[in-house]
Design an enzyme around this catalytic site. Structure first.
Site, PDB file in Angstrom:
ATOM      1  N   ASN A  82     -36.890  72.699  77.533  1.00  0.00           N
ATOM      2  CA  ASN A  82     -35.733  71.283  76.780  1.00  0.00           C
ATOM      3  C   ASN A  82     -34.068  71.268  77.037  1.00  0.00           C
ATOM      4  OD1 ASN A  82     -34.243  73.845  76.174  1.00  0.00           O
ATOM      5  ND2 ASN A  82     -34.818  74.017  74.237  1.00  0.00           N
ATOM      6  N   GLU A  89     -28.668  75.578  73.647  1.00  0.00           N
ATOM      7  CA  GLU A  89     -29.472  73.835  73.323  1.00  0.00           C
ATOM      8  C   GLU A  89     -28.985  72.748  73.187  1.00  0.00           C
ATOM      9  OE1 GLU A  89     -32.664  75.530  73.961  1.00  0.00           O
ATOM     10  OE2 GLU A  89     -32.658  77.554  72.594  1.00  0.00           O
TER      11      GLU A  89
END
Ligand code: F6R
Length: 260
Positions: free
Chosen positions: A136, A143
């Site tokens: 990702n 993140e």
């Protein structure tokens, strides 16, 4: 960013290990930023081989790892501290006192995160930062949606990260949901960065990092602003790059000689 596309996956790891070895040979008291994850295993194996067979010394080196799972003690079998000790530090001549990871079992993880950032600063910052990349686009455990100006703190792991790292845990074992991770600004302050990615499953994240807009959707894209980053890829990880032929024209076979 310098983009090196090697002819095969097997050529990625010795290239990275060779750069680290050259750096610590020239700078025997360097501070390294280290990563965990499957991509790093062959790099640490090659560095340990160079220590064993070629007398590469880590005696004056200091290390700071990127991250640790919240809730896991240093001797927990799945902690990153234990992983680094077993996979790397036990096989080289580094002083264990100079190896650092956040304490995942600290009673106040927020305070530990802030103290870890201060420990990096007190050591004079990171000279050479080694990075992998998540599917990702995460670096460390920053993140998507992470602030590109972040420093060390607690982050909740994305579902795709929990899924990707499940392979390191037993089948019925609960996976940690949070980590202490150095921030994107912490990473950006490193003098030099080497990021490795192999395999088709990293291809979208790699393309977004190198060619996409700089965006919190792909935290690694912040590296476009870093003045000394080298990305070393295999053909599969490079497969979605729009300018692949251009990178190969500048660095044929992913060799590091500028033909500008
Ligand atoms: C862990 C870390 C992560 C990994 C990334 C890729 O310390 O920094 O960003 O580099 O999750 O992991 P692998 O190499 O297992 O695909």
């Amino acid at each position: 960013m310098k983009v090196l596309i090697k002819n095969s996956e097997a050529l990625v790891f010795p290239d990275a290990a060779g750069r680290i070895a050259d750096h610590i040979t020239c700078h025997q008291t360097a501070t390294l930023g280290l990563a965990t994850g499957g991509t790093m295993t062959p790099v640490y194996q090659e560095l340990a081989r160079r220590h064993r067979e070629e007398a590469l010394s880590f005696a004056g080196i200091t290390t700071f790892n990127l991250d640790e799972y919240v809730g896991l003690s240093p001797d927990h079998p799945k902690s990153y501290r234990k992983d680094m000790n077993d996979r790397f530090f036990a096989h080289i001549d580094i002083d264990p006192q100079r190896t650092h990871l956040p304490a995942g079992d600290a009673p106040d993880p927020e305070a530990e995160a802030k103290a870890y950032e201060r420990r990096i600063d007190a050591a004079g910052g990171i000279d050479l930062q080694l990075l992998g990349i998540g599917i990702n686009g995460h670096i460390g455990f920053n993140e998507p949606s992470s602030s590109l100006g972040s420093s060390t703190r607690i982050k909740r792991l994305a579902p795709s990260t929990i899924e990707a790292n499940r392979r390191f845990f037993e089948r019925d074992e609960a996976m940690p949901t949070h980590a202490i991770t150095v921030g994107i600004q912490t990473i950006m302050r490193a003098d030099m960065i080497i990021l490795l990615a192999t395999g088709e499953r990293k291809a979208n994240a790699v393309a977004a990092m190198i060619e996409g807009p700089v965006s919190a959707l792909c935290p690694a894209s912040a590296l476009q602003f870093h003045p000394n980053t080298t990305v070393i890829l295999d053909p599969a990880a490079a497969s979605k790059l729009a300018l692949k032929d251009f990178y190969l024209a500048i660095h044929p076979r992913g060799e590091d000689q500028d033909l500008l």
